[in-house]
Design a protein around this motif. Structure first.
Motif, mmCIF file in Angstrom:
data_model
loop_
_atom_site.group_PDB
_atom_site.id
_atom_site.type_symbol
_atom_site.label_atom_id
_atom_site.label_comp_id
_atom_site.label_asym_id
_atom_site.label_seq_id
_atom_site.Cartn_x
_atom_site.Cartn_y
_atom_site.Cartn_z
ATOM 1 N N ALA A 25 0.806 -1.221 0.000
ATOM 2 C CA ALA A 25 0.000 0.000 0.000
ATOM 3 C C ALA A 25 0.839 1.271 0.000
ATOM 4 O O ALA A 25 0.483 2.262 -0.644
ATOM 5 C CB ALA A 25 -0.948 0.009 1.194
ATOM 6 N N ASP A 26 1.954 1.280 0.722
ATOM 7 C CA ASP A 26 2.749 2.500 0.816
ATOM 8 C C ASP A 26 3.466 2.833 -0.485
ATOM 9 O O ASP A 26 3.724 4.002 -0.776
ATOM 10 C CB ASP A 26 3.777 2.374 1.945
ATOM 11 N N ASP A 27 3.798 1.798 -1.274
ATOM 12 C CA ASP A 27 4.546 2.050 -2.504
ATOM 13 C C ASP A 27 4.252 0.952 -3.528
ATOM 14 O O ASP A 27 4.963 -0.051 -3.593
ATOM 15 C CB ASP A 27 6.055 2.105 -2.209
ATOM 16 N N PRO A 28 3.181 1.132 -4.337
ATOM 17 C CA PRO A 28 2.838 0.115 -5.322
ATOM 18 C C PRO A 28 3.631 0.232 -6.623
ATOM 19 O O PRO A 28 3.312 -0.434 -7.605
ATOM 20 C CB PRO A 28 1.348 0.392 -5.581
ATOM 21 N N ARG A 29 4.672 1.092 -6.653
ATOM 22 C CA ARG A 29 5.440 1.244 -7.891
ATOM 23 C C ARG A 29 6.097 -0.066 -8.303
ATOM 24 O O ARG A 29 6.335 -0.311 -9.489
ATOM 25 C CB ARG A 29 6.484 2.349 -7.725
ATOM 26 N N TYR A 30 6.382 -0.912 -7.342
ATOM 27 C CA TYR A 30 6.941 -2.223 -7.652
ATOM 28 C C TYR A 30 5.961 -3.017 -8.508
ATOM 29 O O TYR A 30 6.346 -3.659 -9.503
ATOM 30 C CB TYR A 30 7.260 -2.963 -6.356
ATOM 31 N N LEU A 31 4.682 -2.964 -8.154
ATOM 32 C CA LEU A 31 3.653 -3.652 -8.930
ATOM 33 C C LEU A 31 3.503 -3.019 -10.308
ATOM 34 O O LEU A 31 3.342 -3.720 -11.314
ATOM 35 C CB LEU A 31 2.320 -3.621 -8.184
ATOM 36 N N GLU A 32 3.533 -1.701 -10.350
ATOM 37 C CA GLU A 32 3.424 -0.997 -11.627
ATOM 38 C C GLU A 32 4.578 -1.383 -12.550
ATOM 39 O O GLU A 32 4.374 -1.642 -13.743
ATOM 40 C CB GLU A 32 3.406 0.505 -11.376
ATOM 41 N N LYS A 33 5.777 -1.429 -12.000
ATOM 42 C CA LYS A 33 6.948 -1.807 -12.796
ATOM 43 C C LYS A 33 6.818 -3.233 -13.307
ATOM 44 O O LYS A 33 7.144 -3.519 -14.477
ATOM 45 C CB LYS A 33 8.217 -1.653 -11.952
ATOM 46 N N GLU A 34 6.355 -4.123 -12.455
ATOM 47 C CA GLU A 34 6.166 -5.518 -12.850
ATOM 48 C C GLU A 34 5.187 -5.615 -14.018
ATOM 49 O O GLU A 34 5.427 -6.359 -14.986
ATOM 50 C CB GLU A 34 5.645 -6.306 -11.656
ATOM 51 N N ALA A 35 4.093 -4.881 -13.949
ATOM 52 C CA ALA A 35 3.090 -4.923 -15.009
ATOM 53 C C ALA A 35 3.592 -4.265 -16.290
ATOM 54 O O ALA A 35 3.345 -4.762 -17.403
ATOM 55 C CB ALA A 35 1.805 -4.249 -14.536
ATOM 56 N N ARG A 36 4.305 -3.165 -16.162
ATOM 57 C CA ARG A 36 4.781 -2.448 -17.344
ATOM 58 C C ARG A 36 5.784 -3.249 -18.159
ATOM 59 O O ARG A 36 5.954 -2.999 -19.361
ATOM 60 C CB ARG A 36 5.394 -1.102 -16.930
ATOM 61 N N ALA A 37 6.447 -4.188 -17.535
ATOM 62 C CA ALA A 37 7.357 -5.051 -18.276
ATOM 63 C C ALA A 37 6.605 -5.885 -19.308
ATOM 64 O O ALA A 37 7.172 -6.319 -20.315
ATOM 65 C CB ALA A 37 8.117 -5.961 -17.312
ATOM 66 N N VAL A 38 5.317 -6.088 -19.071
ATOM 67 C CA VAL A 38 4.469 -6.849 -19.991
ATOM 68 C C VAL A 38 3.587 -5.925 -20.820
ATOM 69 O O VAL A 38 3.405 -6.122 -22.024
ATOM 70 C CB VAL A 38 3.585 -7.835 -19.203
ATOM 71 N N PHE A 39 3.036 -4.900 -20.165
ATOM 72 C CA PHE A 39 2.095 -3.982 -20.820
ATOM 73 C C PHE A 39 2.463 -2.558 -20.408
ATOM 74 O O PHE A 39 2.120 -2.112 -19.308
ATOM 75 C CB PHE A 39 0.656 -4.319 -20.410
ATOM 76 N N THR A 67 -0.912 1.937 -15.238
ATOM 77 C CA THR A 67 -0.841 2.887 -14.128
ATOM 78 C C THR A 67 -1.315 2.195 -12.862
ATOM 79 O O THR A 67 -2.319 1.487 -12.878
ATOM 80 C CB THR A 67 -1.737 4.111 -14.386
ATOM 81 N N ALA A 68 -0.585 2.392 -11.776
ATOM 82 C CA ALA A 68 -1.048 1.917 -10.474
ATOM 83 C C ALA A 68 -1.921 3.003 -9.857
ATOM 84 O O ALA A 68 -1.472 4.137 -9.656
ATOM 85 C CB ALA A 68 0.141 1.604 -9.569
ATOM 86 N N ALA A 69 -3.161 2.677 -9.569
ATOM 87 C CA ALA A 69 -4.096 3.678 -9.046
ATOM 88 C C ALA A 69 -3.743 4.046 -7.606
ATOM 89 O O ALA A 69 -3.107 3.283 -6.877
ATOM 90 C CB ALA A 69 -5.519 3.145 -9.107
ATOM 91 N N TYR A 70 -4.188 5.223 -7.199
ATOM 92 C CA TYR A 70 -4.120 5.665 -5.810
ATOM 93 C C TYR A 70 -5.435 6.352 -5.480
ATOM 94 O O TYR A 70 -6.178 6.768 -6.387
ATOM 95 C CB TYR A 70 -2.935 6.619 -5.588
ATOM 96 N N ASP A 71 -5.756 6.447 -4.224
ATOM 97 C CA ASP A 71 -7.010 7.076 -3.819
ATOM 98 C C ASP A 71 -7.047 8.518 -4.306
ATOM 99 O O ASP A 71 -6.111 9.297 -4.072
ATOM 100 C CB ASP A 71 -7.161 7.042 -2.297
ATOM 101 N N GLY A 72 -8.124 8.870 -4.975
ATOM 102 C CA GLY A 72 -8.281 10.218 -5.504
ATOM 103 C C GLY A 72 -7.871 10.358 -6.955
ATOM 104 O O GLY A 72 -8.131 11.407 -7.563
ATOM 105 N N LEU A 73 -7.252 9.337 -7.534
ATOM 106 C CA LEU A 73 -6.861 9.405 -8.947
ATOM 107 C C LEU A 73 -8.102 9.497 -9.825
ATOM 108 O O LEU A 73 -9.039 8.709 -9.684
ATOM 109 C CB LEU A 73 -6.055 8.162 -9.331
#
Length: 303
Positions: free
Chosen positions: A270-284, A288-294
């Motif tokens: 929750a504090d830093d989902p950029r790791y997940l975003e990076k993992e996904a971007r390697a494929v697609f 964008t990793a969403a955050y509250d208010g986006l």
């Protein structure tokens, strides 16, 4: 069309993230998808307003629906009079009814609970809201907002050159009706282009990667897909009926969507989902990793 993320956490809220809820604004219509606890406060925080009349539930796990209890009472205290429609997988209506009636207060407006099946469209002017099967055990849906084809572009210059007077005749032609001008018949095809695609927004809800999501998301403008875990927790994701960020990206890539937004993150990210975003971007890459208010605009495609 605008998509606002009111809550992006899975299972429980964190300091920086509330549990699941998404608000979709399409022209004058506003609709909510899932309503985790505290959603009404998120709406105040992000200034979305409360002028909406439909809540679509993907399933009735607590982090996806408990917020409806407080939201309805907040709306009642604001003297709302308009009915509210709640849409839920058929067979789950009794549980939702218990939640709505919890407590002693009665809201001063009608709350209608509607059970629907996979493929049973909720028709609206110019678009449908369509439930589709996902893989999360029990009664669980994804939802798609599917716009109808738009009218082709009207060629005003050609219409003038053909001597068609501006006014009602233009409107008839634009809607496919032939008209008569000076004794000759003019067809719509002479001044109106091909129909234009509407937009498609697909919200997966909680799910394993599955073919039904790929099919519903085929060529979608935006896919919102859960990414509860990173790939190193793939076994846990499979065991709990969730997806990893990489798996969500693989769904997006195979479906040919324009854009992917990840949400529903385990509190461990929750504090830093950029790791997940990076993992996904390697494929697609368009991820964008969403955050509250986006808030994300979903434009019409260029012609």
């Amino acid at each position: 069309m605008r998509v606002t993320f009111l809550g992006t956490a899975a299972a429980r809220p964190t300091v920086g993230r509330n549990v699941t809820s998404i608000l979709v604004q399409r022209e004058g219509d506003v609709m909510m998808f899932d309503c985790g606890e505290g959603t009404q406060r998120q709406m105040m925080r992000y200034g979305t307003g409360f002028a909406f009349s439909d809540i679509f539930f993907t399933h009735l796990h607590a982090d996806h629906f408990l917020g409806v209890i407080g939201l309805l009472r907040t709306l009642g205290l604001q003297a709302r009079e308009e009915p509210m429609d709640l849409w839920t997988p058929r067979g789950t209506e009794p549980l939702l009814k218990q939640a709505v009636e919890l407590g002693v207060e009665r809201v001063p407006f009608e709350v209608r609970i509607n059970g629907v099946e996979v493929g049973e469209k909720v028709a609206r002017g110019g678009y449908d809201v369509v439930p589709f099967k996902v893989s999360h055990g029990g009664k669980a849906f994804g939802w798609a907002v599917v716009e109808h084809e738009r009218l082709g572009r009207f060629n005003a210059q050609k219409a003038r050159e053909m001597g068609i007077p501006e006014g009602p005749l233009w409107g008839k032609l634009h809607h496919g009706e032939p008209v008569e001008v000076d004794g000759r018949v003019v067809t719509a095809a002479e001044v109106v282009g091909e129909p234009r695609l509407g937009r498609r927004l697909v919200i997966s809800g909680d799910t394993r990667p599955c073919q039904s999501t790929r099919e519903m998301a085929a060529n979608a403008d935006l896919l919102v897909h859960e990414a509860t875990f990173a790939q190193d927790e793939a076994e846990r994701a499979a065991h709990t009926g969730h997806s990893t960020a990489r798996e969500a990206a693989e769904v997006a890539a195979s479906a040919g969507v324009l854009r992917l937004v990840l949400t529903h993150f385990s509190p461990r990210y929750a504090d830093d989902p950029r790791y997940l975003e990076k993992e996904a971007r390697a494929v697609f890459p368009e991820t964008t990793a969403a955050y509250d208010g986006l808030s994300i605009e979903v434009p019409f495609r260029p012609e």
